[in-house]
Design a protein around this motif. Structure first.
Motif, PDB file in Angstrom:
ATOM      1  N   TYR A   1      78.324  72.719  61.460  1.00  0.00           N
ATOM      2  CA  TYR A   1      78.931  73.350  62.624  1.00  0.00           C
ATOM      3  C   TYR A   1      78.994  72.351  63.776  1.00  0.00           C
ATOM      4  O   TYR A   1      77.994  71.730  64.129  1.00  0.00           O
ATOM      5  CB  TYR A   1      78.129  74.572  63.070  1.00  0.00           C
ATOM      6  CG  TYR A   1      77.835  75.541  61.951  1.00  0.00           C
ATOM      7  CD1 TYR A   1      78.864  76.281  61.353  1.00  0.00           C
ATOM      8  CD2 TYR A   1      76.543  75.700  61.482  1.00  0.00           C
ATOM      9  CE1 TYR A   1      78.590  77.155  60.315  1.00  0.00           C
ATOM     10  CE2 TYR A   1      76.262  76.567  60.451  1.00  0.00           C
ATOM     11  CZ  TYR A   1      77.291  77.305  59.869  1.00  0.00           C
ATOM     12  OH  TYR A   1      77.022  78.167  58.838  1.00  0.00           O
ATOM     13  N   GLY A   2      80.153  72.186  64.349  1.00  0.00           N
ATOM     14  CA  GLY A   2      80.313  71.296  65.492  1.00  0.00           C
ATOM     15  C   GLY A   2      80.597  69.876  65.065  1.00  0.00           C
ATOM     16  O   GLY A   2      79.969  69.339  64.147  1.00  0.00           O
ATOM     17  N   ALA A   3      81.527  69.252  65.744  1.00  0.00           N
ATOM     18  CA  ALA A   3      81.952  67.910  65.351  1.00  0.00           C
ATOM     19  C   ALA A   3      80.937  66.840  65.745  1.00  0.00           C
ATOM     20  O   ALA A   3      80.763  65.846  65.040  1.00  0.00           O
ATOM     21  CB  ALA A   3      83.303  67.593  65.977  1.00  0.00           C
ATOM     22  N   SER A   4      80.254  67.029  66.878  1.00  0.00           N
ATOM     23  CA  SER A   4      79.415  65.956  67.411  1.00  0.00           C
ATOM     24  C   SER A   4      77.921  66.242  67.378  1.00  0.00           C
ATOM     25  O   SER A   4      77.125  65.351  67.684  1.00  0.00           O
ATOM     26  CB  SER A   4      79.826  65.641  68.857  1.00  0.00           C
ATOM     27  OG  SER A   4      79.608  66.770  69.687  1.00  0.00           O
TER      28      SER A   4
ATOM     29  N   TYR B   1      72.833  62.241  61.107  1.00  0.00           N
ATOM     30  CA  TYR B   1      73.944  62.247  60.162  1.00  0.00           C
ATOM     31  C   TYR B   1      73.509  61.700  58.796  1.00  0.00           C
ATOM     32  O   TYR B   1      72.646  60.825  58.678  1.00  0.00           O
ATOM     33  CB  TYR B   1      75.092  61.383  60.690  1.00  0.00           C
ATOM     34  CG  TYR B   1      76.211  61.216  59.695  1.00  0.00           C
ATOM     35  CD1 TYR B   1      77.210  62.176  59.575  1.00  0.00           C
ATOM     36  CD2 TYR B   1      76.250  60.100  58.858  1.00  0.00           C
ATOM     37  CE1 TYR B   1      78.234  62.024  58.654  1.00  0.00           C
ATOM     38  CE2 TYR B   1      77.270  59.941  57.925  1.00  0.00           C
ATOM     39  CZ  TYR B   1      78.255  60.914  57.826  1.00  0.00           C
ATOM     40  OH  TYR B   1      79.254  60.769  56.897  1.00  0.00           O
TER      41      TYR B   1
ATOM     42  N   TRP C   1      75.144  69.615  60.280  1.00  0.00           N
ATOM     43  CA  TRP C   1      76.067  69.045  59.296  1.00  0.00           C
ATOM     44  C   TRP C   1      77.284  69.935  59.075  1.00  0.00           C
ATOM     45  O   TRP C   1      78.318  69.472  58.596  1.00  0.00           O
ATOM     46  CB  TRP C   1      75.363  68.861  57.947  1.00  0.00           C
ATOM     47  CG  TRP C   1      74.415  67.702  57.902  1.00  0.00           C
ATOM     48  CD1 TRP C   1      74.490  66.547  58.614  1.00  0.00           C
ATOM     49  CD2 TRP C   1      73.238  67.607  57.093  1.00  0.00           C
ATOM     50  NE1 TRP C   1      73.438  65.730  58.306  1.00  0.00           N
ATOM     51  CE2 TRP C   1      72.654  66.345  57.363  1.00  0.00           C
ATOM     52  CE3 TRP C   1      72.617  68.441  56.161  1.00  0.00           C
ATOM     53  CZ2 TRP C   1      71.471  65.914  56.740  1.00  0.00           C
ATOM     54  CZ3 TRP C   1      71.456  68.012  55.535  1.00  0.00           C
ATOM     55  CH2 TRP C   1      70.892  66.760  55.824  1.00  0.00           C
TER      56      TRP C   1
ATOM     57  N   THR D   1      83.631  61.909  69.754  1.00  0.00           N
ATOM     58  CA  THR D   1      83.978  63.196  69.129  1.00  0.00           C
ATOM     59  C   THR D   1      83.712  64.392  70.038  1.00  0.00           C
ATOM     60  O   THR D   1      83.925  65.530  69.611  1.00  0.00           O
ATOM     61  CB  THR D   1      83.192  63.385  67.821  1.00  0.00           C
ATOM     62  OG1 THR D   1      81.777  63.324  68.087  1.00  0.00           O
ATOM     63  CG2 THR D   1      83.564  62.319  66.806  1.00  0.00           C
ATOM     64  N   SER D   2      83.254  64.140  71.263  1.00  0.00           N
ATOM     65  CA  SER D   2      82.923  65.257  72.160  1.00  0.00           C
ATOM     66  C   SER D   2      84.043  65.598  73.135  1.00  0.00           C
ATOM     67  O   SER D   2      83.835  66.398  74.061  1.00  0.00           O
ATOM     68  CB  SER D   2      81.644  64.931  72.940  1.00  0.00           C
ATOM     69  OG  SER D   2      81.812  63.758  73.718  1.00  0.00           O
TER      70      SER D   2
ATOM     71  N   GLN E   1      75.793  66.558  64.956  1.00  0.00           N
ATOM     72  CA  GLN E   1      75.041  65.713  64.024  1.00  0.00           C
ATOM     73  C   GLN E   1      74.873  64.297  64.563  1.00  0.00           C
ATOM     74  O   GLN E   1      73.976  63.563  64.121  1.00  0.00           O
ATOM     75  CB  GLN E   1      75.724  65.675  62.670  1.00  0.00           C
ATOM     76  CG  GLN E   1      77.146  65.134  62.695  1.00  0.00           C
ATOM     77  CD  GLN E   1      77.817  65.235  61.341  1.00  0.00           C
ATOM     78  OE1 GLN E   1      77.164  65.242  60.309  1.00  0.00           O
ATOM     79  NE2 GLN E   1      79.145  65.317  61.344  1.00  0.00           N
ATOM     80  N   TYR E   2      75.717  63.920  65.509  1.00  0.00           N
ATOM     81  CA  TYR E   2      75.595  62.605  66.129  1.00  0.00           C
ATOM     82  C   TYR E   2      74.656  62.642  67.332  1.00  0.00           C
ATOM     83  O   TYR E   2      73.874  61.707  67.543  1.00  0.00           O
ATOM     84  CB  TYR E   2      76.958  62.095  66.557  1.00  0.00           C
ATOM     85  CG  TYR E   2      77.961  62.025  65.429  1.00  0.00           C
ATOM     86  CD1 TYR E   2      77.616  61.447  64.205  1.00  0.00           C
ATOM     87  CD2 TYR E   2      79.244  62.535  65.568  1.00  0.00           C
ATOM     88  CE1 TYR E   2      78.522  61.384  63.162  1.00  0.00           C
ATOM     89  CE2 TYR E   2      80.169  62.475  64.525  1.00  0.00           C
ATOM     90  CZ  TYR E   2      79.788  61.905  63.330  1.00  0.00           C
ATOM     91  OH  TYR E   2      80.692  61.840  62.288  1.00  0.00           O
TER      92      TYR E   2
ATOM     93  N   HIS F   1      77.913  65.723  52.862  1.00  0.00           N
ATOM     94  CA  HIS F   1      79.361  65.742  53.039  1.00  0.00           C
ATOM     95  C   HIS F   1      80.097  65.329  51.766  1.00  0.00           C
ATOM     96  O   HIS F   1      81.169  65.867  51.451  1.00  0.00           O
ATOM     97  CB  HIS F   1      79.756  64.818  54.196  1.00  0.00           C
ATOM     98  CG  HIS F   1      79.213  65.250  55.526  1.00  0.00           C
ATOM     99  ND1 HIS F   1      79.538  66.452  56.111  1.00  0.00           N
ATOM    100  CD2 HIS F   1      78.344  64.636  56.375  1.00  0.00           C
ATOM    101  CE1 HIS F   1      78.916  66.569  57.276  1.00  0.00           C
ATOM    102  NE2 HIS F   1      78.181  65.481  57.456  1.00  0.00           N
TER     103      HIS F   1
END
Length: 502
Positions: free
Chosen positions: A82-85, A93, A80, A407-408, A87-88, A98
């Motif tokens: 660190y890193g954009a993707s 998620y 949640w 998002t990757s 959590q996906y 958030h």
């Protein structure tokens, strides 16, 4: 002998109605019971132990809810934050951590009254959900890093939502008196465990499930109050008043509907009016946001939009979606008034909420929670329920893998657009499949699992076993035929003068 009671004074405990055991009538349930020793026997002693069906189902629900929390642990430990993707890619998620900071709870801002920094000026949730979020914020200590606070906030909300989940399971198990084990459909639903802590929808679902229980017991005012509170937490519970109106119209139960509707309006106003008067801009944010929101994830509108050069205009989609919803509701009303036997309340409730989900411009994964309790009451058949749940799990995985893909960056980890569109179509087809089965049960009551076991409408309250007062079309013809089938045929005069004495 003088101390022996007479027959007139001896108390005889009324017999409880015999429970319907799914393992005797449902092949899938019977096969699944093999993990626990097989179907229950005819000589089994039930109702004589602390382990009543409602308690067992509530504990199973808590266990499944805990497994859903475990599924979120990769995000809890860091995805949640660190890193954009990540959590996906882990499909874990949740909005809850958030929005702790994003909606001002970390800073002590008061929902609806204090303006938020950023694009979202006020909290975009209904009032009672905002109260739920605020209570969880009060229980979250303000010390430590913001990451630690968000983790605790999610855990506090999960604990409160677990209570809601147990309430939902218990209410569903008790709504149909002779079918408590149908509550296991809710407790063991995989989509329930996966989506329970994504957002705060379970609060409104719990209030709605309690309302359904109250109506099944003939308590119209309690039903109305709970529906009003549920609508103050999420908009969809208000849809249940539509099917109830049509069913009460057919049965002539106007007084009960008026009591329920009045209770709903008063309860909703009691929750909303203070905020509406003192913080009108904040209160209206939920409604303006819903109106202005464009085509979003999960809807067939998105699939159409992604195949067009120009995105669909939001106002046009709002108009078309509303028109489709109205047509669907008119279709449900016509079905209710023309069916050969008055539909069960849970059946029409499922169809109306499903119509809203199918025609809406957005479908978040947790919206499946709205339908799961209604599906267990409307069509308590394990095969059909699991087919639908499989489709929802496909969509649950599809949306997160699609977000991982978008998002990757150049890595393109996840599901491309075509794959995501296929997942959306699977979700739509699964919901339509269950709707079609329920419509068939309404038109052919002998196919209805609940009525086949001898009940009429166990969730219908005053509607259960009530006579029809208004029908038209096929139902009107059936009523006329039934009314006249017992009348003897008129005597035949074979040419004889009726005034003749011969």
């Amino acid at each position: 002998m003088c101390g022996m009671p007479s027959a007139e004074t001896t108390y005889v405990k009324p017999e409880e109605p015999e429970q319907v055991r799914p393992t005797r009538e449902d092949k899938v349930a019977a096969a699944g019971s093999e993990f626990l020793g097989g179907p229950i026997g005819w000589r089994a002693l039930t109702g004589r132990s602390w382990w009543t069906p409602v308690r067992v189902i509530a504990l199973v629900m808590i266990g499944m809810f805990a497994l859903g929390m475990v599924q979120k642990f990769p995000c809890y430990d860091g995805a949640w934050f660190y890193g954009a993707s990540s959590q996906y890619t882990h499909a874990c998620y949740s909005d809850i951590p958030h929005l702790y900071q994003g909606r001002g709870f970390a800073d002590g801002l008061i929902p609806y009254f204090d303006r938020l920094p950023g694009d979202m000026e006020y909290l975009e949730y209904p009032v009672l959900t905002g109260v739920f979020m605020e209570v969880a914020a009060w229980l979250t200590p303000g010390s430590g890093t913001i990451q630690h606070q968000e983790q605790v906030y999610w855990m506090v909300n999960a604990g409160m939502l677990m209570i809601c989940a147990a309430v939902i399971a218990a209410c569903v198990a008790r709504t149909h008196r002779r079918r408590p084990w149908d509550g296991l459909l809710v407790a063991l639903a995989p989509a329930f465990a996966l989506t329970a802590t994504i957002n705060w929808d379970l609060f409104a679902v719990a209030l709605t499930a309690a309302a359904m229980l109250m109506w099944s017991r003939g308590r119209a005012l309690a039903f109305g109050i709970l529906i009003g509170l549920a609508t103050a937490a999420k908009l969809y519970p208000a849809l249940l008043l539509g099917p109830l109106f049509v069913l009460c119209w057919r049965a002539g139960k106007w007084r009960d509907f008026a009591v329920a509707a009045s209770g709903a309006v008063v309860a909703w106003l009691a929750m909303n009016l203070p905020v509406m008067l003192m913080a009108s801009d904040g209160w209206s944010k939920f409604y303006t946001f819903s109106q202005e929101r464009g085509v979003d994830f999960g809807s067939f509108w998105l699939v159409i939009s992604q195949h067009m050069d120009t995105p669909l205009d939001t106002d046009v989609v709002n108009t078309l979606a509303s028109a489709l919803m109205v047509l669907a509701c008119l279709g449900v009303a016509a079905l209710a008034l023309t069916a050969p036997r008055r539909p069960r309340f849970a059946q029409l409730a499922f169809l109306v909420v499903a119509a809203f989900i199918l025609t809406n411009k957005v479908y978040s994964p947790q919206y499946v929670l709205w339908l799961i309790p209604l599906a267990a009451l409307a069509r308590p058949k394990w095969r059909d329920f699991l087919v639908w749940q499989a489709c929802e799990v496909v969509y649950f995985l599809g949306i997160w893998l699609y977000l991982a893909y978008t998002t990757s960056g150049d890595k393109h980890q996840g599901l491309p657009t075509d794959g995501y569109q296929a997942a959306v179509i699977v979700h739509l087809l699964g919901t339509l499949y269950l709707c079609a089965i329920i419509v068939r049960d309404i038109w052919l009551p002998e196919r209805d699992v609940v009525r086949r076991s001898g009940d009429d409408d166990p969730s219908g309250g005053v509607l259960d076993g009530a006579e029809d007062r208004f029908v038209f079309g096929h139902a009107a013809y059936m009523a006329w035929e039934k009314e006249h089938e017992a009348e003897p045929p008129p005597p035949v005069n074979w040419g004889k003068d009726p005034d003749s004495s011969l």
